[in-house]
Design a protein around this motif. Structure first.
Motif, PDB file in Angstrom:
ATOM      1  N   MET A  21      43.113  29.784  44.018  1.00  0.00           N
ATOM      2  CA  MET A  21      42.638  31.149  43.818  1.00  0.00           C
ATOM      3  C   MET A  21      41.140  31.154  44.082  1.00  0.00           C
ATOM      4  SD  MET A  21      42.564  33.583  40.423  1.00  0.00           S
ATOM      5  CE  MET A  21      42.081  35.313  40.598  1.00  0.00           C
ATOM      6  N   ILE A  22      40.672  32.209  44.761  1.00  0.00           N
ATOM      7  CA  ILE A  22      39.245  32.354  45.021  1.00  0.00           C
ATOM      8  C   ILE A  22      38.773  33.656  44.399  1.00  0.00           C
ATOM      9  CG2 ILE A  22      37.483  32.586  46.779  1.00  0.00           C
ATOM     10  CD1 ILE A  22      38.637  30.369  48.095  1.00  0.00           C
ATOM     11  N   ILE A  23      37.749  33.570  43.575  1.00  0.00           N
ATOM     12  CA  ILE A  23      37.107  34.761  43.022  1.00  0.00           C
ATOM     13  C   ILE A  23      35.736  34.851  43.671  1.00  0.00           C
ATOM     14  CG2 ILE A  23      36.229  35.900  40.950  1.00  0.00           C
ATOM     15  CD1 ILE A  23      38.359  34.397  39.350  1.00  0.00           C
ATOM     16  N   SER A  24      35.523  35.897  44.450  1.00  0.00           N
ATOM     17  CA  SER A  24      34.271  36.024  45.186  1.00  0.00           C
ATOM     18  C   SER A  24      33.780  37.460  45.163  1.00  0.00           C
ATOM     19  CB  SER A  24      34.442  35.542  46.634  1.00  0.00           C
ATOM     20  OG  SER A  24      35.313  36.409  47.344  1.00  0.00           O
ATOM     21  N   CYS A  25      32.608  37.655  45.733  1.00  0.00           N
ATOM     22  CA  CYS A  25      31.987  38.968  45.766  1.00  0.00           C
ATOM     23  C   CYS A  25      32.665  39.871  46.801  1.00  0.00           C
ATOM     24  CB  CYS A  25      30.506  38.800  46.095  1.00  0.00           C
ATOM     25  SG  CYS A  25      29.546  40.327  46.034  1.00  0.00           S
ATOM     26  N   CYS A  26      32.534  41.173  46.588  1.00  0.00           N
ATOM     27  CA  CYS A  26      33.060  42.140  47.559  1.00  0.00           C
ATOM     28  C   CYS A  26      32.258  42.161  48.849  1.00  0.00           C
ATOM     29  CB  CYS A  26      33.013  43.551  46.966  1.00  0.00           C
ATOM     30  SG  CYS A  26      34.073  43.809  45.540  1.00  0.00           S
ATOM     31  N   ASP A  27      31.093  41.547  48.845  1.00  0.00           N
ATOM     32  CA  ASP A  27      30.178  41.584  49.982  1.00  0.00           C
ATOM     33  C   ASP A  27      30.915  41.300  51.294  1.00  0.00           C
ATOM     34  OD1 ASP A  27      28.084  40.804  51.919  1.00  0.00           O
ATOM     35  OD2 ASP A  27      26.753  40.881  50.179  1.00  0.00           O
ATOM     36  N   PHE A  71      44.879  32.802  47.147  1.00  0.00           N
ATOM     37  CA  PHE A  71      45.064  34.030  46.375  1.00  0.00           C
ATOM     38  C   PHE A  71      43.650  34.515  46.069  1.00  0.00           C
ATOM     39  CE2 PHE A  71      45.792  36.382  42.365  1.00  0.00           C
ATOM     40  CZ  PHE A  71      46.817  37.227  42.757  1.00  0.00           C
ATOM     41  N   ILE A  72      43.250  35.650  46.643  1.00  0.00           N
ATOM     42  CA  ILE A  72      41.851  36.058  46.615  1.00  0.00           C
ATOM     43  C   ILE A  72      41.649  37.311  45.773  1.00  0.00           C
ATOM     44  CG2 ILE A  72      39.877  36.779  48.017  1.00  0.00           C
ATOM     45  CD1 ILE A  72      41.134  35.269  50.361  1.00  0.00           C
ATOM     46  N   HIS A  73      40.657  37.227  44.884  1.00  0.00           N
ATOM     47  CA  HIS A  73      40.249  38.400  44.115  1.00  0.00           C
ATOM     48  C   HIS A  73      38.757  38.603  44.325  1.00  0.00           C
ATOM     49  CE1 HIS A  73      40.090  41.406  40.954  1.00  0.00           C
ATOM     50  NE2 HIS A  73      39.018  40.800  40.490  1.00  0.00           N
ATOM     51  N   ARG A  74      38.375  39.839  44.635  1.00  0.00           N
ATOM     52  CA  ARG A  74      36.967  40.133  44.900  1.00  0.00           C
ATOM     53  C   ARG A  74      36.491  41.255  43.990  1.00  0.00           C
ATOM     54  NH1 ARG A  74      36.098  39.512  51.396  1.00  0.00           N
ATOM     55  NH2 ARG A  74      33.969  39.322  50.664  1.00  0.00           N
ATOM     56  N   ASN A  75      35.273  41.123  43.492  1.00  0.00           N
ATOM     57  CA  ASN A  75      34.643  42.186  42.726  1.00  0.00           C
ATOM     58  C   ASN A  75      33.130  42.093  42.917  1.00  0.00           C
ATOM     59  OD1 ASN A  75      33.501  40.342  40.742  1.00  0.00           O
ATOM     60  ND2 ASN A  75      35.514  40.239  39.779  1.00  0.00           N
ATOM     61  N   ALA A 131      29.698  40.912  42.686  1.00  0.00           N
ATOM     62  CA  ALA A 131      29.049  39.639  42.322  1.00  0.00           C
ATOM     63  C   ALA A 131      30.037  38.523  42.009  1.00  0.00           C
ATOM     64  CB  ALA A 131      28.078  39.823  41.151  1.00  0.00           C
ATOM     65  N   GLY A 132      31.336  38.751  42.201  1.00  0.00           N
ATOM     66  CA  GLY A 132      32.321  37.681  41.977  1.00  0.00           C
ATOM     67  C   GLY A 132      32.341  37.182  40.549  1.00  0.00           C
ATOM     68  N   LEU A 133      32.279  38.103  39.578  1.00  0.00           N
ATOM     69  CA  LEU A 133      32.186  37.723  38.171  1.00  0.00           C
ATOM     70  C   LEU A 133      33.550  37.643  37.488  1.00  0.00           C
ATOM     71  CD1 LEU A 133      29.206  39.978  37.021  1.00  0.00           C
ATOM     72  CD2 LEU A 133      29.135  37.604  37.825  1.00  0.00           C
ATOM     73  N   VAL A 134      33.610  36.815  36.470  1.00  0.00           N
ATOM     74  CA  VAL A 134      34.771  36.761  35.578  1.00  0.00           C
ATOM     75  C   VAL A 134      34.305  37.202  34.204  1.00  0.00           C
ATOM     76  CG1 VAL A 134      36.507  35.298  34.480  1.00  0.00           C
ATOM     77  CG2 VAL A 134      35.826  34.867  36.858  1.00  0.00           C
ATOM     78  N   PRO A 135      34.905  38.251  33.649  1.00  0.00           N
ATOM     79  CA  PRO A 135      34.528  38.684  32.300  1.00  0.00           C
ATOM     80  C   PRO A 135      35.159  37.757  31.265  1.00  0.00           C
ATOM     81  CG  PRO A 135      36.357  39.995  33.068  1.00  0.00           C
ATOM     82  CD  PRO A 135      35.974  39.084  34.220  1.00  0.00           C
ATOM     83  N   PRO A 136      34.692  37.776  30.029  1.00  0.00           N
ATOM     84  CA  PRO A 136      35.347  36.975  28.996  1.00  0.00           C
ATOM     85  C   PRO A 136      36.710  37.557  28.640  1.00  0.00           C
ATOM     86  CG  PRO A 136      33.605  38.306  28.034  1.00  0.00           C
ATOM     87  CD  PRO A 136      33.489  38.466  29.529  1.00  0.00           C
ATOM     88  N   PRO A 151      41.645  40.983  25.362  1.00  0.00           N
ATOM     89  CA  PRO A 151      42.933  41.698  25.383  1.00  0.00           C
ATOM     90  C   PRO A 151      42.884  42.956  24.526  1.00  0.00           C
ATOM     91  CG  PRO A 151      43.045  39.854  23.865  1.00  0.00           C
ATOM     92  CD  PRO A 151      41.672  39.794  24.503  1.00  0.00           C
ATOM     93  N   ASP A 152      42.149  43.963  25.014  1.00  0.00           N
ATOM     94  CA  ASP A 152      41.921  45.172  24.232  1.00  0.00           C
ATOM     95  C   ASP A 152      42.761  46.362  24.686  1.00  0.00           C
ATOM     96  OD1 ASP A 152      40.726  45.700  26.645  1.00  0.00           O
ATOM     97  OD2 ASP A 152      38.675  45.569  25.882  1.00  0.00           O
ATOM     98  N   GLY A 153      43.630  46.145  25.642  1.00  0.00           N
ATOM     99  CA  GLY A 153      44.478  47.230  26.108  1.00  0.00           C
ATOM    100  C   GLY A 153      43.869  48.076  27.213  1.00  0.00           C
ATOM    101  N   ASP A 154      42.598  47.807  27.569  1.00  0.00           N
ATOM    102  CA  ASP A 154      41.965  48.548  28.653  1.00  0.00           C
ATOM    103  C   ASP A 154      42.371  47.963  30.001  1.00  0.00           C
ATOM    104  OD1 ASP A 154      40.692  50.257  26.922  1.00  0.00           O
ATOM    105  OD2 ASP A 154      38.853  49.053  26.809  1.00  0.00           O
ATOM    106  N   HIS A 155      41.881  48.571  31.075  1.00  0.00           N
ATOM    107  CA  HIS A 155      42.185  48.094  32.422  1.00  0.00           C
ATOM    108  C   HIS A 155      41.286  46.904  32.759  1.00  0.00           C
ATOM    109  CE1 HIS A 155      43.696  52.252  32.438  1.00  0.00           C
ATOM    110  NE2 HIS A 155      44.547  51.837  33.355  1.00  0.00           N
ATOM    111  N   HIS A 156      41.891  45.820  33.165  1.00  0.00           N
ATOM    112  CA  HIS A 156      41.137  44.610  33.494  1.00  0.00           C
ATOM    113  C   HIS A 156      41.703  44.013  34.781  1.00  0.00           C
ATOM    114  CE1 HIS A 156      38.842  44.388  29.748  1.00  0.00           C
ATOM    115  NE2 HIS A 156      39.931  44.744  29.124  1.00  0.00           N
ATOM    116  N   GLY A 157      41.189  44.467  35.922  1.00  0.00           N
ATOM    117  CA  GLY A 157      41.712  43.997  37.206  1.00  0.00           C
ATOM    118  C   GLY A 157      41.497  42.517  37.431  1.00  0.00           C
ATOM    119  N   THR A 158      40.306  42.020  37.109  1.00  0.00           N
ATOM    120  CA  THR A 158      40.011  40.606  37.323  1.00  0.00           C
ATOM    121  C   THR A 158      40.869  39.740  36.412  1.00  0.00           C
ATOM    122  OG1 THR A 158      37.748  41.078  38.020  1.00  0.00           O
ATOM    123  CG2 THR A 158      38.200  38.841  37.241  1.00  0.00           C
ATOM    124  N   SER A 159      40.987  40.134  35.166  1.00  0.00           N
ATOM    125  CA  SER A 159      41.780  39.349  34.214  1.00  0.00           C
ATOM    126  C   SER A 159      43.258  39.351  34.598  1.00  0.00           C
ATOM    127  CB  SER A 159      41.603  39.908  32.800  1.00  0.00           C
ATOM    128  OG  SER A 159      40.242  39.875  32.417  1.00  0.00           O
TER     129      SER A 159
END
Length: 216
Positions: A43-49, A66-70, A72-77, A80-88
């Motif tokens: 899996m690669i987590i990278s910037c949208c750039d 398997f690539i996920h981009r956002n 600055a390519g960040l991973v939040p902590p 599990p709060d029920g909100d939308h978390h695309g990266t997670s």
């Protein structure tokens, strides 16, 4: 659906070129991917750039990453709060369903997201301080990084240090996810922190022994 429009002609032309060449020459491989599903090795987590093209850098074919981009390519902590978390959500799927063996967090030079965080924290981008700014609230993840690098006098060096520390912050945050921690501890998953110098084509990898990013 009135707001969806036909593709621009240049994209249509490029698609037909791909279909007539790359796809036509590899039909069996594409059918196999479609029928057997994906089995990416990493899996690669990278910037949208748009300048960061990880499949080109590593010469990867379809089905390898398997690539996920956002921004600055960040991973939040883990939250599990029920909100939308695309990266997670992407992370959970990669680790628990696809069972990737390697997870790469890729930062890069001249990152607009990092610049935005820097300017926001320095009081130079008040628009990012607004509660309605999705970019600003996302880049809040890196406020501690700005504070740690604030003593670097040269702005270019300070931004580069923030770009690299963003990778390390993301790796730290990865380990707050129980399923990531379990996979790492069982040695079924390995984490890697990379930084790419766009202009020079250099890729550096974080070395825990020296606590530095070193050229690959």
């Amino acid at each position: 659906m009135k707001n969806a429009r036909p593709l621009p002609s240049y994209l249509v032309q490029r698609y037909h070129g791909w279909k007539a060449t790359t796809h036509a020459e590899n039909k069996a491989w594409y059918r196999r991917l479609a029928e057997e599903g994906q089995r990416p090795r990493a899996m690669i987590i990278s910037c949208c750039d748009s300048r960061i093209h990880v499949t080109s850098i590593f010469g990867a074919d379809e089905g390898e990453f398997f690539i996920h981009r956002n921004i600055a390519g960040l991973v939040p902590p883990y939250a599990p709060d029920g909100d939308h978390h695309g990266t997670s959500a992407a992370l959970e799927y990669a680790v628990t369903v696809l069972k990737v063996a390697n997870l790469l967090v890729v930062g890069h030079s001249n990152c607009g997201g990092i610049r935005g965080c820097h300017d926001m924290c320095a009081g130079l981008a008040p628009q990012l301080e607004e509660k309605t700014s999705f970019i600003g609230r996302w880049m809040d993840l890196l406020r501690p990084s700005y504070e740690r690098q604030a003593g670097i006098a040269d702005e270019t060096e300070r931004l580069r240090a923030m770009e690299k520390e963003a990778v390390l912050v993301s790796i730290e945050n990865l380990m707050t996810f129980p399923f990531v921690q379990a996979a790492v501890e069982s040695e079924s998953l390995t984490l890697h922190g990379l930084w790419n110098d766009i202009g020079e084509g250099v890729v550096e990898c974080y070395d825990p022994d020296s606590a530095r990013f070193l050229p690959v």
